[in-house]
Enzyme design. Structure first.
Site, PDB file in Angstrom:
ATOM      1  N   GLU A  85       0.833  -1.218   0.000  1.00 23.78           N
ATOM      2  CA  GLU A  85       0.000   0.000   0.000  1.00 23.78           C
ATOM      3  C   GLU A  85       0.862   1.261   0.000  1.00 23.78           C
ATOM      4  OE1 GLU A  85      -3.330  -0.144   2.723  1.00 23.78           O
ATOM      5  OE2 GLU A  85      -3.468   2.044   2.710  1.00 23.78           O
ATOM      6  N   LYS A 138      -7.714  -1.395  11.107  1.00 23.73           N
ATOM      7  CA  LYS A 138      -7.068  -1.775   9.835  1.00 23.73           C
ATOM      8  C   LYS A 138      -5.828  -0.913   9.624  1.00 23.73           C
ATOM      9  CE  LYS A 138      -6.321  -1.747   5.224  1.00 23.73           C
ATOM     10  NZ  LYS A 138      -5.412  -0.876   4.486  1.00 23.73           N
ATOM     11  N   ASP A 194       3.927 -14.904  11.189  1.00 27.78           N
ATOM     12  CA  ASP A 194       2.665 -15.353  10.612  1.00 27.78           C
ATOM     13  C   ASP A 194       1.607 -14.251  10.788  1.00 27.78           C
ATOM     14  OD1 ASP A 194       0.206 -16.551  10.136  1.00 27.78           O
ATOM     15  OD2 ASP A 194       0.716 -18.416  11.163  1.00 27.78           O
ATOM     16  N   HIS A 215      -2.352  10.324   0.718  1.00 26.57           N
ATOM     17  CA  HIS A 215      -2.505   9.009   0.105  1.00 26.57           C
ATOM     18  C   HIS A 215      -2.350   9.101  -1.411  1.00 26.57           C
ATOM     19  CE1 HIS A 215      -3.788   4.859   0.125  1.00 26.57           C
ATOM     20  NE2 HIS A 215      -4.565   5.136  -0.908  1.00 26.57           N
TER      21      HIS A 215
END
Ligand code: MEV
Length: 441
Positions: free
Chosen positions: A85, A280, A296, A393
């Site tokens: 991202e 998130k 993991d 962004h």
């Protein structure tokens, strides 16, 4: 026509690619060329990657970026981050720099306990089962000595074994609920090996326990597996400074900013729709370091989100306060991580990432990863409550748009300069490049 195939795993890599490209692609040659393009020229390195999983056909790249200027418990770090991202690494680096001028991040490991369970069915007298468990409990320790020997030398092992009666939820359902210390390893193999041995011991001992009737002797183990819910493998990270020091070159009013920031956190604490997105953003930082260090991320994700719902309602993982003019922002997250075992000594880039972090212990890595999550969350909330998220962004996304449009290096440089002063959108970049190309013609 069916695409079913028998014995696929036995084919060579070349044969697998041949079959796949013929069966699924309109242009098999093109598909094969692409798959081969991602192979590493170093045959040994390629073989290493091929052997991580089954049926490997090629490598799937993720960028590995770094976020410098982190100060954690007074020590300087550059964090390795494997993530696709656009704005995540830049946001982490920005938050790191901001807090490095305000005392840095403080992090503490609260506990490091892992959990595993043997799930079994017992149709009989619970009192007898309790008595049986009391009498054979020592066997679980002695019968796993071969597995626990090395772990004990490193300071870990089995911490405790409890018999849990879950028969009010499912008739006849009980558990051996076990806690473990796995020191610097994530411990999945160690825990699962111990649990499978417990399961054998449980069945064997039940069969010869004289107080059990025939039905009770046939106690049935359903499964033995670690839990990725690790609420007692917990780390806290925080930042704090006087509210007045929250100002920076963006010229924000610190008091207004602090209050708006607090409100944004409160909204995430009370509103699950917001909490999921808020968390998130935290996971953007956490996962990127978790992946780079060969841990993991699915286990971490599952455990973290379960923890976010621990009070019966999904909520924010981070919290903020203003007390006596001091702004404090903190996070508490469960993180079962390892710095030995698994991929840590196998994947060359994982080794490099760990070395970049000073070859941390698992406890140190927990602190670093929690800080990455907090930094990411700070950067996101700071943008959301001031300029909005899209400005930063889209700036970072500019390069992706330019690449989609097949921009040359010179077009890219012109676009980067232009969009320093203009809002980035797909349409605006498209238009800009078209104009450039018209001028050229
Ligand atoms: C995007 O990947 C993450 C954010 O949506 C997080 C947030 O909203 O807090 C920006």
């Amino acid at each position: 026509m069916s695409k079913a195939i028998a014995g696929f795993s036995k084919l060579t890599k070349e044969q697998k690619i041949e079959w796949l490209s013929q069966e699924y692609f309109s242009n098999p040659d093109e598909a094969q060329t692409l798959l081969r393009k991602y192979w590493n020229d170093d045959a040994a390195l390629q073989q290493l990657h091929d052997e991580f999983i089954e049926n490997t056909i090629t490598n799937f790249y993720l960028p590995l970026g770094v976020a410098p200027n982190f100060i954690i418990n007074g020590r300087e770090y550059t964090l390795p981050m494997a993530i696709e991202e656009s704005s995540v690494v830049a946001a982490a680096a920005k938050a790191a720099k901001f807090w490095s001028a305000r005392g840095g991040f403080k992090a503490t490991v609260i506990n490091t306990e892992k959990i595993g369970q043997v799930h079994f069915l017992f149709n009989g007298d619970t009192n007898k089962l309790n008595q049986f468990f009391g009498e054979i409990k020592h066997r679980f320790f002695s019968g796993t000595e071969a597995i626990t020997k090395n772990m004990k030398k490193r300071g870990g092992g089995i911490l405790g074994i409890e018999l849990r009666d879950k028969s009010s939820e499912i008739p006849g359902y009980y558990q051996l609920h076990t806690t473990f210390e796995t020191v610097d390893s994530m411990g999945a193999n160690f825990i699962n090996s111990c649990l499978e041995q417990f399961s054998k011991i449980l069945k064997e001992e039940a069969l010869i326990y004289s107080s059990f009737n025939e039905q009770e002797k046939q106690l049935q183990v359903i499964m033995s597996i670690l839990s990725n819910y690790v609420p007692n493998c917990l780390v806290r990270a925080e930042v704090s400074c006087p509210v007045d020091e929250l100002c920076d070159d963006a010229g924000i009013n610190p008091k207004e900013f602090a209050e708006k920031f607090l409100m944004a956190v409160r909204i995430a604490e009370t509103e699950p729709y917001r909490a999921v997105t808020h968390n998130k953003g935290i996971m953007n930082g956490i996962d990127a370091v978790v992946v780079a260090t060969g841990n993991d991320f699915r286990a971490v994700e599952a455990g973290v989100h379960a923890y976010a719902s621990k009070n019966g309602k999904y909520s924010s993982l981070s919290h903020a306060s203003i007390d006596n003019g001091i702004f404090t922002f903190w996070i508490e997250v469960p993180l079962a991580l390892g710095t030995v075992g698994g991929l840590t000594s196998l994947h060359p880039l994982v080794k490099l990432s760990l070395e970049m972090l000073g070859n941390p212990s698992a406890r140190e890595l927990m602190q670093i990863v929690a800080v990455a999550g907090l930094a990411q969350n700070f950067a996101a909330l700071r943008s959301l409550t001031t300029t909005g998220i899209q400005q930063g962004h889209m700036k970072m996304h500019l390069m992706n748009i330019l690449n989609q449009l097949g921009a040359s290096d010179s077009e890219k440089n012109k676009a980067i300069k232009h969009f320093e002063q203009h809002t980035v959108s797909h349409a605006a970049v498209h238009e800009f490049i078209e104009e450039l190309r018209k001028i050229k013609v």
